[in-house]
Design a protein around this motif. Structure first.
Motif, short mmCIF file in Angstrom:
data_model
loop_
_atom_site.label_atom_id
_atom_site.label_comp_id
_atom_site.label_asym_id
_atom_site.label_seq_id
_atom_site.Cartn_x
_atom_site.Cartn_y
_atom_site.Cartn_z
N PRO A 1 -18.19 -10.78 -9.61
CA PRO A 1 -18.68 -10.33 -10.91
C PRO A 1 -17.81 -9.19 -11.44
CG PRO A 1 -20.46 -10.47 -9.29
CD PRO A 1 -19.19 -10.60 -8.54
N SER A 2 -17.45 -9.26 -12.71
CA SER A 2 -16.52 -8.28 -13.27
C SER A 2 -17.06 -6.86 -13.18
CB SER A 2 -16.20 -8.63 -14.73
OG SER A 2 -17.39 -8.61 -15.52
N GLU A 3 -18.36 -6.67 -13.43
CA GLU A 3 -18.92 -5.33 -13.43
C GLU A 3 -18.85 -4.70 -12.04
OE1 GLU A 3 -20.45 -8.02 -16.46
OE2 GLU A 3 -20.61 -8.08 -14.28
N THR B 1 -12.41 -12.82 -12.07
CA THR B 1 -13.83 -12.59 -12.31
C THR B 1 -14.49 -13.89 -12.77
OG1 THR B 1 -13.50 -11.98 -14.65
CG2 THR B 1 -13.36 -10.22 -13.02
N LEU C 1 -18.57 -16.30 -12.74
CA LEU C 1 -19.90 -16.55 -12.19
C LEU C 1 -19.77 -17.14 -10.78
CD1 LEU C 1 -21.64 -18.06 -15.34
CD2 LEU C 1 -21.69 -15.69 -14.53
N TYR D 1 -26.75 -11.71 -21.04
CA TYR D 1 -25.38 -12.21 -21.01
C TYR D 1 -25.32 -13.73 -20.89
CZ TYR D 1 -25.65 -13.07 -15.98
OH TYR D 1 -26.01 -13.55 -14.75
N PRO E 1 -21.00 -11.30 -23.81
CA PRO E 1 -20.18 -11.93 -22.76
C PRO E 1 -20.42 -11.43 -21.35
CG PRO E 1 -18.83 -11.26 -24.65
CD PRO E 1 -20.17 -10.64 -24.83
N ASN E 2 -20.83 -10.17 -21.15
CA ASN E 2 -20.95 -9.65 -19.79
C ASN E 2 -21.96 -8.50 -19.77
OD1 ASN E 2 -19.51 -7.15 -20.56
ND2 ASN E 2 -17.72 -8.49 -20.67
N TYR F 1 -21.53 -5.35 -19.11
CA TYR F 1 -21.09 -4.14 -19.81
C TYR F 1 -21.52 -4.20 -21.27
CZ TYR F 1 -18.12 -2.34 -16.06
OH TYR F 1 -17.66 -1.81 -14.88
#
Length: 316
Positions: A116-118, A142, A144, A214, A242-243, A245
């Motif tokens: 996950p990007s975060e 990054t 899912l 998201y 999108p995410n 953040y």
């Protein structure tokens, strides 16, 4: 089928035999199909067309004299022989891929890590910074969990941080850390839910507040409702971004409410730009798993990244 003499063949458990000089490309294609469970899905990962993948699997089946996959309307199910062949071929092929992708000077190949990007931005990359300064090369992606795990099966990633444990026993995984979920909104919405009796009253009050998420299927919010309130979420999203953040940004700006990992919004809660709407005695948790592709043990830097993340996660 060409006759193969005993000294030209290698036995496979179950009685089948494969020519020792068999094209490695056939085995690579077989392993990719085996890992992703589909001829069609394996094709782009291999850089091949779907008919070429099918032809290569048929050629390998001709060499073994037995079927490797049962063709299904959606995907391909491995036969017992395929399971046996994969168990024998995966580690050598993965080790060979590591040698081919890395320099011959003895320096380890780059470590391909995804998740996950975060989490990668807030926790993972800071934890790995000392390794990078020591010479470890990283290639980070990054996405899912399900697509990333399928790409790992196909050899695209070495390590994946997954939000759920992969099914089956083919991929080794270990629990990495637990995420705590919190129900939050901008302070302007807090008065609307303050004093709402128990969960039913809170859920009713939230129906008049826009929901920010998201993804249209609301995975985090649905999980929170099930674990914290014991009921199914019936609300639809008012805003999708999108995410996570972007969810934090939208919620802090007053767009509505959402459910977020506490680690991602802790600073906003401390600063008062986000308010906690619900404080259950047992907050909902989700376990993250570190998944490793079989065969990557040949790259010592994969082991260093894996062990560093497991140690760092103890304080997350």
């Amino acid at each position: 089928m060409k006759h193969v003499t005993p000294d030209e063949a290698t036995a496979v458990p179950g009685g089948a035999r494969i020519a020792a000089h068999a094209d490695l490309n056939l085995l690579r294609t077989f392993l990719s199909v085996y890992r992703v469970g589909s001829f069609t899905a394996a094709a782009p990962l291999l850089g091949l067309s779907q008919p070429t993948v099918t032809a290569q699997i048929r050629a390998l089946e001709q060499q073994t004299g037995r079927e490797l996959f049962t063709r299904l309307p959606r995907g391909a199910e491995p036969t017992p022989l395929a399971h046996e062949l994969a168990a024998r071929a995966a580690a050598p092929l993965d080790a060979l891929a590591s040698l081919e992708s890395g320099p011959l000077s003895g320096r380890a190949a780059p470590v391909h890590l995804a998740g996950p990007s975060e989490l990668l931005c807030t926790r993972v990359l800071p934890a790995l910074a000392p390794l990078v300064t020591a010479g470890v090369q990283l290639r980070v992606d990054t996405g899912l969990t399900e697509p990333l795990v399928e790409e790992l099966r196909a050899g695209r990633h070495d390590l994946v941080i997954a939000t759920r444990r992969p099914r089956g026993r083919a991929l080794p995984s270990v629990p990495l850390t637990d995420e705590e979920y919190v129900l939050v909104a901008a302070p302007r919405w807090q008065a609307q839910v303050d004093g709402a009796p128990a969960s039913d009253g809170l859920c009713a009050a939230l129906k008049d507040i826009p929901l920010v998420t998201y993804a249209e299927d609301l995975p985090i919010v649905r999980r929170y409702w099930r674990l914290a309130f014991g009921k199914q979420l019936t609300t639809q999203a008012a805003v999708t971004v999108p995410n996570l953040y972007a969810v934090v940004s939208a919620v802090a700006a007053g767009c509505g409410y959402s459910v977020l990992p506490r680690s991602l919004c802790q600073d906003h809660l401390a600063a008062g730009t986000l308010a906690l709407l619900h404080d259950p005695e047992e907050p909902p948790l989700n376990t993250l798993f570190l998944v490793q592709r079989p065969g990557t043990e040949a790259n010592p830097d994969v082991i260093r990244v894996r062990d560093t993340l497991r140690h760092a996660a103890l304080t997350w």
